[in-house]
Design a protein around this motif. Structure first.
Motif, PDB file in Angstrom:
ATOM      1  N   TYR A  79       0.840  -1.205   0.000  1.00 52.41           N
ATOM      2  CA  TYR A  79       0.000   0.000   0.000  1.00 52.41           C
ATOM      3  C   TYR A  79       0.874   1.254   0.000  1.00 52.41           C
ATOM      4  O   TYR A  79       0.670   2.177  -0.785  1.00 52.41           O
ATOM      5  CB  TYR A  79      -0.902  -0.043   1.236  1.00 52.41           C
ATOM      6  N   THR A  80       1.875   1.265   0.865  1.00 54.09           N
ATOM      7  CA  THR A  80       2.749   2.433   0.971  1.00 54.09           C
ATOM      8  C   THR A  80       3.647   2.575  -0.254  1.00 54.09           C
ATOM      9  O   THR A  80       3.843   3.687  -0.755  1.00 54.09           O
ATOM     10  CB  THR A  80       3.606   2.336   2.241  1.00 54.09           C
ATOM     11  N   ALA A  81       4.197   1.474  -0.729  1.00 56.89           N
ATOM     12  CA  ALA A  81       5.101   1.543  -1.881  1.00 56.89           C
ATOM     13  C   ALA A  81       4.388   2.085  -3.113  1.00 56.89           C
ATOM     14  O   ALA A  81       4.941   2.908  -3.851  1.00 56.89           O
ATOM     15  CB  ALA A  81       5.673   0.158  -2.173  1.00 56.89           C
ATOM     16  N   PHE A  82       3.151   1.626  -3.342  1.00 52.78           N
ATOM     17  CA  PHE A  82       2.438   2.042  -4.553  1.00 52.78           C
ATOM     18  C   PHE A  82       1.783   3.416  -4.426  1.00 52.78           C
ATOM     19  O   PHE A  82       1.566   4.083  -5.441  1.00 52.78           O
ATOM     20  CB  PHE A  82       1.385   1.011  -4.950  1.00 52.78           C
ATOM     21  N   ASN A  88       1.763  10.530  -7.169  1.00 49.41           N
ATOM     22  CA  ASN A  88       1.124  11.562  -6.352  1.00 49.41           C
ATOM     23  C   ASN A  88       1.938  11.908  -5.103  1.00 49.41           C
ATOM     24  O   ASN A  88       1.649  12.898  -4.437  1.00 49.41           O
ATOM     25  CB  ASN A  88      -0.273  11.124  -5.927  1.00 49.41           C
ATOM     26  N   ALA A  89       2.909  11.088  -4.753  1.00 47.05           N
ATOM     27  CA  ALA A  89       3.767  11.299  -3.587  1.00 47.05           C
ATOM     28  C   ALA A  89       2.947  11.441  -2.301  1.00 47.05           C
ATOM     29  O   ALA A  89       3.289  12.219  -1.421  1.00 47.05           O
ATOM     30  CB  ALA A  89       4.669  12.514  -3.780  1.00 47.05           C
ATOM     31  N   ALA A  90       1.856  10.691  -2.219  1.00 47.19           N
ATOM     32  CA  ALA A  90       0.993  10.742  -1.043  1.00 47.19           C
ATOM     33  C   ALA A  90       0.127   9.497  -0.998  1.00 47.19           C
ATOM     34  O   ALA A  90      -0.286   8.979  -2.033  1.00 47.19           O
ATOM     35  CB  ALA A  90       0.108  11.988  -1.084  1.00 47.19           C
ATOM     36  N   TYR A 110      10.347   7.716  -3.992  1.00 44.27           N
ATOM     37  CA  TYR A 110      10.234   6.546  -4.858  1.00 44.27           C
ATOM     38  C   TYR A 110       9.810   5.358  -3.998  1.00 44.27           C
ATOM     39  O   TYR A 110       9.844   5.443  -2.761  1.00 44.27           O
ATOM     40  CB  TYR A 110      11.555   6.292  -5.587  1.00 44.27           C
ATOM     41  N   PRO A 111       9.370   4.247  -4.591  1.00 49.72           N
ATOM     42  CA  PRO A 111       8.801   3.145  -3.802  1.00 49.72           C
ATOM     43  C   PRO A 111       9.709   2.607  -2.693  1.00 49.72           C
ATOM     44  O   PRO A 111       9.241   2.364  -1.586  1.00 49.72           O
ATOM     45  CB  PRO A 111       8.512   2.072  -4.855  1.00 49.72           C
TER      46      PRO A 111
END
Length: 164
Positions: A79-82, A88-90, A110-111
Motif C-alpha cells: 500500500y505504501t510503496a504504490f 502523487n507522492a501521497a 520513490y517506492p
C-alpha cells in the motif's frame, strides 16, 4: 519544483519554513488524521486479502495459509510503496488531508524510500511509543524522527502546487 544546485554541485534545501510558512501550516494534525484514514484502508485491504488467502489455501491444501503470518505487514508495505512512492507522492489518507511528501531537495519519493519510511515509522513507534510525535515540536519543518533520518518533508499540497 526544480532542484537547486549551487556552484559546488551540492543540493540545497528546497523548502524554507521561514520563507514559506504556508507549506507547513497544520501539518501535525493533518498527519495524524491521514494516518487514521490509511490505517482503516490497510485494515480493509487486509480483510480482502485474508479472504483471498483462505480461498487459495483451500486449493493448495492449506499451504497458502502460511501467508497469514505476514499478511497485514505485506499489505501495508505494498500500500505504501504504490501510493506514497507513486506519482502523487501521497497515500490516499494524505491526499484526503491535503498533504504531499517531498525529499528535502524537492524530489518525489520513490517506492523503496516509501517502504523505508514505513519501516522506520514502525520501528520508531515500537521503540519510542507515540512520543515520537514530540520530535515535530522541535523541528522547523514539523518533521518526525523518520522524516529527519530519510530526508523527507511533508507539506500542504495546495500551497506546494500554488508555488509551482
Amino acid at each position: 519544483m526544480a532542484t537547486d544546485i549551487d556552484s559546488t554541485g551540492s543540493r540545497q534545501d528546497a523548502y524554507d519554513p521561514v520563507a514559506m510558512p504556508d507549506l507547513f501550516d497544520g501539518i501535525r494534525t493533518k498527519r495524524i488524521f491521514a494516518f487514521c484514514i490509511d490505517a482503516i484502508a490497510v485494515a480493509i485491504l487486509t480483510c480482502v486479502a485474508a479472504v483471498l488467502v483462505f480461498i487459495l489455501g483451500i486449493f493448495t491444501l492449506g499451504l497458502a495459509w502460511f501467508f497469514y503470518a505476514f499478511l497485514a505487514q505485506g499489505v501495508a508495505i505494498l500500500y505504501t510503496a504504490f501510493t506514497l512512492g507513486g506519482p502523487n507522492a501521497a497515500t490516499p489518507g494524505m491526499r484526503a488531508m491535503g498533504l504531499e511528501m517531498r525529499l528535502w531537495y524537492g524530489g518525489r519519493p520513490y517506492p523503496l524510500l516509501a517502504v523505508m519510511h514505513l519501516l522506520l515509522f514502525w520501528f520508531s513507534v515500537a521503540l519510542l511509543t507515540p512520543l515520537v510525535l514530540l520530535v515535530s515540536l522541535f523541528t522547523d519543518r514539523k518533521r518526525l524522527l523518520h522524516d529527519l533520518i530519510l530526508g523527507t518533508v511533508v507539506m500542504n499540497s495546495a500551497a506546494l502546487q500554488a508555488r509551482g
